[in-house]
Write a protein that holds these residues in place. Structure first.
Motif, mmCIF file in Angstrom:
data_model
loop_
_atom_site.group_PDB
_atom_site.id
_atom_site.type_symbol
_atom_site.label_atom_id
_atom_site.label_comp_id
_atom_site.label_asym_id
_atom_site.label_seq_id
_atom_site.Cartn_x
_atom_site.Cartn_y
_atom_site.Cartn_z
ATOM 1 N N ILE A 176 0.850 -1.207 0.000
ATOM 2 C CA ILE A 176 0.000 0.000 0.000
ATOM 3 C C ILE A 176 0.880 1.250 0.000
ATOM 4 C CG2 ILE A 176 -1.731 1.315 1.290
ATOM 5 C CD1 ILE A 176 -2.855 -1.345 2.305
ATOM 6 N N LEU B 194 -7.450 10.537 2.730
ATOM 7 C CA LEU B 194 -7.488 10.410 4.194
ATOM 8 C C LEU B 194 -7.682 8.949 4.615
ATOM 9 C CD1 LEU B 194 -9.713 13.452 5.256
ATOM 10 C CD2 LEU B 194 -7.280 13.160 5.707
ATOM 11 N N LYS B 195 -8.455 8.218 3.821
ATOM 12 C CA LYS B 195 -8.720 6.810 4.152
ATOM 13 C C LYS B 195 -7.518 5.929 3.781
ATOM 14 C CE LYS B 195 -13.713 7.352 3.765
ATOM 15 N NZ LYS B 195 -13.886 7.531 5.209
ATOM 16 N N VAL B 196 -6.912 6.224 2.625
ATOM 17 C CA VAL B 196 -5.726 5.456 2.234
ATOM 18 C C VAL B 196 -4.632 5.654 3.294
ATOM 19 C CG1 VAL B 196 -3.896 5.202 0.512
ATOM 20 C CG2 VAL B 196 -6.236 5.620 -0.241
ATOM 21 N N ARG B 197 -4.553 6.861 3.828
ATOM 22 C CA ARG B 197 -3.527 7.131 4.840
ATOM 23 C C ARG B 197 -3.763 6.249 6.078
ATOM 24 N NH1 ARG B 197 -1.826 13.278 6.775
ATOM 25 N NH2 ARG B 197 0.077 12.685 7.871
ATOM 26 N N THR B 198 -5.014 6.085 6.458
ATOM 27 C CA THR B 198 -5.337 5.212 7.599
ATOM 28 C C THR B 198 -4.891 3.778 7.300
ATOM 29 O OG1 THR B 198 -7.250 6.575 8.136
ATOM 30 C CG2 THR B 198 -7.224 4.348 9.048
ATOM 31 N N LYS B 199 -5.156 3.308 6.069
ATOM 32 C CA LYS B 199 -4.781 1.937 5.711
ATOM 33 C C LYS B 199 -3.262 1.768 5.681
ATOM 34 C CE LYS B 199 -7.701 -0.837 3.623
ATOM 35 N NZ LYS B 199 -8.550 -1.587 2.736
ATOM 36 N N VAL C 49 -1.095 3.409 7.541
ATOM 37 C CA VAL C 49 -0.628 3.346 8.931
ATOM 38 C C VAL C 49 -0.863 1.935 9.485
ATOM 39 C CG1 VAL C 49 -1.083 4.194 11.274
ATOM 40 C CG2 VAL C 49 -0.868 5.805 9.382
#
Lengths: 99, 497
Positions: free
Chosen positions: B302, B380-385, B387
């Protein structure tokens, strides 16, 4: 979903950003924005169903500063940096709707 | 060995032992700067008088037997996006060309409080937006390892200054690799701490959700000393964590890596990374193995596939908001206009450079209806994934090894026409920033042609101290970087001829 901008949107975005784009530069700006938008559309390809928005986690949040007026540095020094002064205030041009 | 070749710890120890005075050190470093600056163009402002005055003050305090700080008398250079009271702070931009702050950034206050001597402000890409330090009002900085090449960026002036021996330690800011990549290109050590570890107060923002104050030096020990000075709670920055930091230099007592598990990035083959840099990654892994660590290949699917796109959406949106404060009234340059709106756009159009204007317009677009839903929201969601991908790996590993850059420092002026290809140079650094992880560029020596080799060591968020310990073991095996070629001026003359 991949999106792009045309000349009109490019100029509208530039106005929103308070930046002027000369007529002869619009196509170049539009093309380079579209290059980046095309590349960045990748963020829509990952299945993020049910994934929350990213937020920073902290070990310990800093305490808030007291909400009080603090000592100023020398007010005159700040006024020296202003483009125009009216008494103790920065003077600015009228906003367009008042002209 | 000349004084300008010493590390910050050696300089501080020498001053305390009265082997040389703080004034000797500052004058020697200023002379070194003066002899090379015509070739390197690493500094925007040299604060000679105030530096000598501060060094004299350190000598007086030492003579009186007063307590002096851990960096007393050590000259340092700060990137020209750190506010420095009474010293011009330009961000390499016409819009702040003549702006002198009325206060110090917290990082500057901490360094000065520890006795360090601010010697100069260094060159950067305008508002830290770039990776080569070519996009500046004073022109490009050159790489002291090879004057034909870029020093990396955006903290290229700080990296070139440390590599060339202007000073043993410097401050930069790292948003997506802006300290690690120039440290790699100039052959020195550079550390981006965990997000929230060091206060950003008074550092001119590019992208607040990513920017971190980051030290550069010629030894891991100096990075640890800098972290002890810099990393502390600061109520002036609400993103600066209030937890009690460990004593970073304690981690340097680590003698080996027994019991440690190190992941080595194997997601790209030798054909996708410069062959010498691929060799450096392999050597670093071998050093870890010989020091007792268990080594395993890892992949970061990712982070590698989506990292750069996610970074640019995030950073550009941040930048368009942060740079809105340059309105022609509050800071710096001002261009008149008939109405307030005219004045804003006249000032910003005339005084921001082309790359900054492009990034602000793009960032503004990304935050508007439609583009927000298709770009900023998903990012913002890709960043959560991303992490989560890092967190999952850290359940099995103490640290990862990755390249810092996929390529060697490139030639000056070799402009990449396709901006997305240019941004791919950041593929190994931006995911680390998005995750808020600490990352250290560790020098792995030089190629036969004298070009620097390096590797990036990455740890879990807030694990900065342990990461410094692992880095110090690798540094002992790989060798500490020396200063760039002392015969630089002669070589430069030949090249210019």
């Amino acid at each position: 979903m991949k999106m792009s901008v045309d000349r009109e949107i490019t100029l509208r975005m530039a106005r929103a950003a308070q930046i002027r784009v000369a007529p002869e530069d619009v196509d170049h700006m539009m093309d380079s924005i579209n290059d980046i938008l095309s590349f960045c559309a990748l963020v829509g390809d990952l299945d993020c169903t049910g994934t929350p928005d990213f937020t920073w986690r902290m070990k310990k949040r800093p305490s808030r500063r007291p909400d009080i007026t603090r000592d100023w540095e020398d007010r005159e020094r700040f006024k020296e940096k202003a483009p125009a002064i009216d008494g103790n205030f920065f003077r600015v041009p009228r906003i367009s709707s008042e002209v | 060995m000349e004084i300008y070749e010493l590390t910050a710890r050696e300089v501080a120890d020498g001053i305390k032992a009265k082997k040389f005075s703080a004034e000797d050190v500052t004058r020697t470093c200023l002379a070194r700067l003066s002899s090379l600056e015509g070739y390197l163009n690493a500094c925007i402002t040299v604060a000679e008088d105030s530096a000598v005055a501060k060094a004299r003050e350190i000598d007086s305090r030492l003579a009186r037997g007063d307590e002096i700080g851990p960096l007393a008398g050590v000259p340092y250079i700060a990137k020209d996006n750190f506010c420095s009271k009474g010293v011009r702070t330009t961000c390499s931009s016409k819009i702040l060309e003549n702006w002198t702050p009325t206060y110090d950034a917290s990082a500057i206050s901490y360094m000065n409080g520890a006795g360090a001597v601010l010697m100069a402000k260094s060159n950067l890409d305008e508002f830290a937006m770039g990776s080569s330090t070519e996009n500046s009002i004073i022109g490009p900085t050159k790489n002291p390892r090879d004057l034909r090449r870029v020093p990396g960026g955006s903290s290229g002036g700080s990296a070139a200054a440390v590599a060339a021996g202007y000073c043993p330690i410097a401050l930069g800011s790292d948003t997506g690799g802006s300290v690690r990549q120039p440290a790699a290109f100039c052959g020195i050590q550079g550390m981006k701490p965990s997000y929230g570890e060091v206060s950003r107060y008074g550092v001119v923002a590019y992208a607040s959700s990513l920017d971190q104050v980051s030290p550069l030096a010629r030894s891991v020990e100096d990075l640890a000393i800098a972290m002890e000075v810099l990393a502390r709670p600061d109520p002036n920055d609400t993103t600066c964590d209030a937890y009690d930091r460990p004593k970073f230099s304690d981690s340097l007592s680590l003698r080996d890596l027994k019991g440690k598990r190190i992941g080595v990035f194997a997601g790209f083959g030798a054909e996708e990374i410069d062959a010498d840099l691929y060799g450096a990654l392999t050597s670093a892994a071998e050093h870890c193995r010989s020091a007792g660590a268990e080594i395993e290949p890892i992949d970061l699917p990712i982070a590698v596939k989506y990292g750069v796109a996610t970074y640019y959406v995030t950073a550009l949106a941040d930048a368009s908001s942060q740079l809105a404060c340059y309105d022609g009234i509050r800071y710096g340059a001002h261009t008149d206009g008939q109405t307030l709106a005219d004045m804003y756009s006249n000032t910003r159009t005339v005084s921001f450079g082309e790359e900054v204007r492009r990034r602000i317009i793009l960032g503004t677009a990304l935050l508007t209806e439609g583009y927000y839903q298709n770009y900023y929201g998903p990012a913002l969601k890709v960043r959560t994934k991303m992490v989560k991908e890092f967190d999952d790996l850290f359940e099995r590993f103490d640290a990862y090894l990755l390249p810092t850059s996929p390529s060697m420092p490139y030639m000056l002026g070799m402009k990449e026409e396709d901006p997305t290809r240019m941004y791919l140079g950041d593929v190994f650094t931006v995911p680390i920033s998005l995750g808020g992880l600490p990352g250290i560029n560790i020098s792995m020596g030089l190629t036969g042609e004298g070009l620097p080799l390096s590797v990036q060591l990455v740890g879990q968020r807030y694990d900065d101290a342990r990461l410094l310990g692992i880095a110090s073991v690798i540094e002992r095996l790989a060798g500490r970087p020396g200063i760039a070629n002392p015969n630089l001026p002669q070589n430069a003359e030949k090249r210019r001829g």
